[in-house]
Write a protein that holds these residues in place. Structure first.
Motif, PDB file in Angstrom:
ATOM      1  N   ARG A   1     -10.041   6.605  37.227  1.00  0.00           N
ATOM      2  CA  ARG A   1      -8.926   7.475  36.810  1.00  0.00           C
ATOM      3  C   ARG A   1      -7.692   7.254  37.663  1.00  0.00           C
TER       4      ARG A   1
ATOM      5  N   VAL B   1     -15.939   7.207  38.593  1.00  0.00           N
ATOM      6  CA  VAL B   1     -15.043   7.778  37.577  1.00  0.00           C
ATOM      7  C   VAL B   1     -13.705   8.158  38.207  1.00  0.00           C
ATOM      8  N   LYS B   2     -13.728   8.766  39.391  1.00  0.00           N
ATOM      9  CA  LYS B   2     -12.487   9.140  40.072  1.00  0.00           C
ATOM     10  C   LYS B   2     -11.655   7.915  40.416  1.00  0.00           C
ATOM     11  N   THR B   3     -12.305   6.856  40.851  1.00  0.00           N
ATOM     12  CA  THR B   3     -11.603   5.622  41.188  1.00  0.00           C
ATOM     13  C   THR B   3     -10.939   5.018  39.953  1.00  0.00           C
TER      14      THR B   3
ATOM     15  N   SER C   1     -27.164   8.846  42.658  1.00  0.00           N
ATOM     16  CA  SER C   1     -26.518   8.068  41.599  1.00  0.00           C
ATOM     17  C   SER C   1     -25.462   8.906  40.878  1.00  0.00           C
ATOM     18  N   LYS C   2     -25.713  10.212  40.805  1.00  0.00           N
ATOM     19  CA  LYS C   2     -24.723  11.095  40.183  1.00  0.00           C
ATOM     20  C   LYS C   2     -23.451  11.132  41.031  1.00  0.00           C
ATOM     21  N   ALA C   3     -23.627  11.180  42.351  1.00  0.00           N
ATOM     22  CA  ALA C   3     -22.476  11.199  43.254  1.00  0.00           C
ATOM     23  C   ALA C   3     -21.709   9.883  43.167  1.00  0.00           C
ATOM     24  N   SER C   4     -22.426   8.764  43.114  1.00  0.00           N
ATOM     25  CA  SER C   4     -21.742   7.473  43.029  1.00  0.00           C
ATOM     26  C   SER C   4     -21.050   7.307  41.679  1.00  0.00           C
ATOM     27  N   ALA C   5     -21.644   7.848  40.626  1.00  0.00           N
ATOM     28  CA  ALA C   5     -21.015   7.790  39.300  1.00  0.00           C
ATOM     29  C   ALA C   5     -19.731   8.617  39.294  1.00  0.00           C
ATOM     30  N   THR C   6     -19.776   9.781  39.922  1.00  0.00           N
ATOM     31  CA  THR C   6     -18.583  10.631  40.005  1.00  0.00           C
ATOM     32  C   THR C   6     -17.485   9.922  40.785  1.00  0.00           C
ATOM     33  N   LYS C   7     -17.862   9.259  41.867  1.00  0.00           N
ATOM     34  CA  LYS C   7     -16.901   8.527  42.683  1.00  0.00           C
ATOM     35  C   LYS C   7     -16.278   7.378  41.880  1.00  0.00           C
TER      36      LYS C   7
END
Length: 77
Positions: free
Chosen positions: A20, A16-18, A8-14
């Motif tokens: 931005r 956020v990048k999207t 879930s941390k990886a998907s949250a990071t993804k």
């Protein structure tokens, strides 16, 4: 549980990048020229100019370099 929270941390990071990327401000050529010329005038410091315009100093210097190189190519061509 470690594996699930990592995913879930990886998907949250993804996510956020999207977000931005989609909300990133783009500048027209005229805006870039206006900002670079304001910096070249020297009426205020580059850091103050960049803060006011909401850009990083490295972005300003890359635009400035491109601007000067284009002028050099135009004059020598």
């Amino acid at each position: 549980m470690n594996k699930k929270s990592g995913t879930s941390k990886a998907s949250a990071t993804k996510l956020v990048k999207t977000i931005r990327r989609k909300t990133r401000q783009t500048y027209s050529a005229e805006e870039k020229i206006r900002i670079v010329l304001a910096g070249l005038r020297g009426e205020e410091s580059i850091s103050a100019l960049c803060r006011r315009e909401g850009i990083s100093e490295s972005l300003y210097y890359s635009w400035s370099k491109e601007f000067l190189e284009a002028g050099k190519r135009r004059l020598s061509g």
